[in-house]
Scaffold this motif. Sequence first.
Motif: not given
Length: 1015
Positions: A727-736, A764-769, A782-790
């Motif tokens: 969901l975090s990598c495919s959804c286009r709604h910001p809050l979602s 890491i693999k998916r975000v980097s891709s 992808a960047f949003t997921l990266l920063i929160w996992v970091a």
Amino acid sequence: MAAESPLLLSLVEEFVSGLQDTKAKDTATGVKDGQFTVLQLVEALGQSLTSSQPHTRARGVQLLSEVLQDNYGALTEREVELLLAFYENRLKDHYVITPPVLRGLLALTKSRKLPPGSAVSMLRSVFQDVHVQSLMLAERACVYNMLINLMESREDELKGLGADFVFGFVQSMDGERDPRNLLLAFQIAGNIVLRGYSMGKFTEELFEVTSCYFPIDFSPPPNDPHGITKEELIQALRAVLTGTPKFAEFLLPLIIEKLDSDVQSAKLDSLQTLAASVGQYEHRDLAEFLEGLWSSLRREVFQTSSEKIEAAALTAVTALTSCLSRSVLNSDSEDSLSSFLVLVLRDCKHHLFEPDLKLVWPSAKLLQASCSASYRAAHSITSAVVPPLVEQYNSRTQCSDRRTLLEVAQRFIQSTASCQSVDHGEERVCLTADSLCSLVFSALSESNSSLQITAASVLTSLAQQPGLLLDSDIELAVDHLTRLLLTDEDERVSAAVVECAGALAEQHPAAFITKLIPTLKKEIESSALRSHHAVRQRCLSALAAVSIRASVVMESAPVLLDVLCSAHADPNCFSVDEVARTCLSLQRIAERVQDGEDTSRCFHDVVVPRLLSLALQAALQSDGSSDHRSPLVEEEVLSAMVPVISTACSRLKTFAEQTASRVVSLFLDGDVSFLPDNSFPLHVQLLQDSSWRQTQLVCLLMACVCSLPRSVALPQEERLLSELEELSCSCRHPLSYTSAAKCFAGLVNKKPQGASERQVFGVIKRVSSELDRPSSPLRTQAFTLLIWVAKALLLRYHPLFSALTDKLFSLLDDALLGPMAADSFSLLMSDSADVLNRGCHADLRIMYRQRFFSENSAKLVQGFNAAPQEKKANYLKALSNIVNKLPKQVQVSELPALLSLLLEALTCTDEGVQLSTLSCLQPVLINPPQVLIQQLEALVSRLLALIGSPAMKIRVASIRCVLALSCFPAHEVLPFRSRVLRALAPPLDDRKRLVRREAVQARAEWFLLGSPGGR
């Protein structure tokens, strides 16, 4: 035997005749190792000890004493006895021998083999043959330490000396001036006083020899290696002076005398000593001095120039009254408490009825200090003061006078809280409750807002004392509070009424359940038709304030939920802001209630399912018109629901695991069976990228599962993580996609060490891709997921964190994501409100910010140096965001190394970078390092340029930094004086008052620089 030990003879000869002090240590080591004994040493010292030269004899005794200091534990009782006899005899010898003799006796006092009666013999010899105050400091300390050791090991023998021991000590201490020795002497005197030594006819002498140092006036020299403080001496002396009632007749006149001093520290010490001493006294010890003490204490409160002295005087009044209250009255004894209270009332009572004069508050404080000491005192004072206070209130017409009288009455209520008596509770109620309640209710009925606020505060004080208010008083109070809530528009009055209602409801929940809550519910429903927003807001705040007890929560929570239902059913009834405020009230209730079974069941079985049900109903509505859609789909409302569910799951843990299991089943399997009003379609897919109204509900999932304790195991956790990642990598709604990323990060943060690697590697693999494809439309997700996992990994020092930060640093050069990457460092270093915080039981290690800075600051500097000019701003912004979140102490120590970049950041066009950089620089400028002074030209130029910034905050911050520059070494900043003064002239006419104020202060300091009378 000595002849058979040439080593020993050599050591003795070299020490005594050769004056080689180091040989004493070698001799002591030889005795300890068994090469020779102490008696062999005495034999070897024979010629030295019998020499006709005093200094030779002194060297011999010194060697023996130094050896004993390291070997006293190995002596036999017979050896100790012989050595004592030798040393006692040597005390009659030449005065140069006395110091080493005392050191030898001190070593023997530490021995466990000290023969019976030897302590008395030793002290008689010391007291008779040694004039202690003629000795040097170290030898006097030997005598004091001997006494301390013997008081610990041979106390019974010393007590057998009777008053002779006290007399000997008094002679030894008399005239002592060194603070190190005074601490020892006070310790001995304290032992005498507190351990029951007989002072006999020398009681006054012991008091005089110690009290001559009162009050302590001592200022330790700078860099004092001994570390003795004035407070240590004060406490040690106070323990002596206040340790026995036998000193009362001497101490109390002394305190009265010292209170006449003009030295503030002397007054403070005297008042604190008085408060400490009366705890040991009986009323007859004080009777003779009561009038003098009261006169001095009254003066210190009436004419005080220091809050500390006033507070100490009031504490002393309380202690004095408490002592007198402990007296047991006989038929032929005088009631000292009554006599004292007569003095207090005589001098203070009449001032209470002059509310426009300055002595009303000092008088009230004195009366309240006496009142808080005991039930007897409280009864006497309140019975004398409260009735006429009520009469005065009724006779006054000025609201200011009435408010003052109410505040005085409140102080009396608060002062009696600590002296409640179960036996006399009913009597107190009859005495004060009726009159005080009539006073309060009369004030609440007035139209003056200040009077109403004060009355509400007085009612709060009354409510906090169990048993003081009758049921009829509570009901009348609820009526008044309800009326003010519904009719008074003043925000200050509303706040005071809400606070008062909360205090009353905690003690008397029944009246609020039957009267207030139904009234507020009816008003909320009716005001929805009349659009009285202010009334509804006050009602919502009041419902949260009174909901402390479980019984009240069971009634108030459904009312708030009904508001949400009404808002969903008819969007025109309540605004989005009001719906969010309703959720805020539920959050406050969850924060305040105790984690009991009833409250936990209420939230987990009623509140949370109802919130989820309403949010889901709103999300499934087919009408997409923004004018008529439910407010429960708005981001503001959902964001307000998040802390309600989060707080319930983190604080009310009894049924939290059950709720989490239900919520996970709802989002993964569409299980709606636990939701009320169940008219939902089967198998709702909330984590599928379909309607944004449905996917944004993932924020409620996050609130639940990310707030659980780490010990709670989630069902289907691996599947849940996979769905959230998708969901975090495919959804286009910001809050979602942001909420999905947060939820994923919160779960990863709590996974045990070694159990999260697979998910992190996958991310890491998916975000980097995604990030490596500039044309990808999902780079922001992808960047949003990266920063929160970091952030999740940073908080727990996870080893894979460095891989994510390297990726983050590389994005600073990205044309589109560069500014976002720079801003994201602020998110990494800040506390998150809804996830990854201690309240949500996150795995959060200490000093993670400092660790991140130390590991990555060099990377930022290198990246800045290598980056093209148009990308350097991103690095400066990232650095500023990191440094600004560090503790001030770390900033001061680390900033010099980054000074060149910070100076560069001041020229950045981004106002956020400028402001955070200025806030970082300001604490460093107070104690500037040398590297900063070397860059003074560049620093001054950049700061003066920012004085003209269009942003007020930047103007204020830059002027404060310029002010700090004026404290630099004068010869360094004088060349900039005229330039700075010219630059500070325009801000004097700035349109903002805060800027003008800072400019005036800074310009004044720079004017004084280098001028006569300045620096």
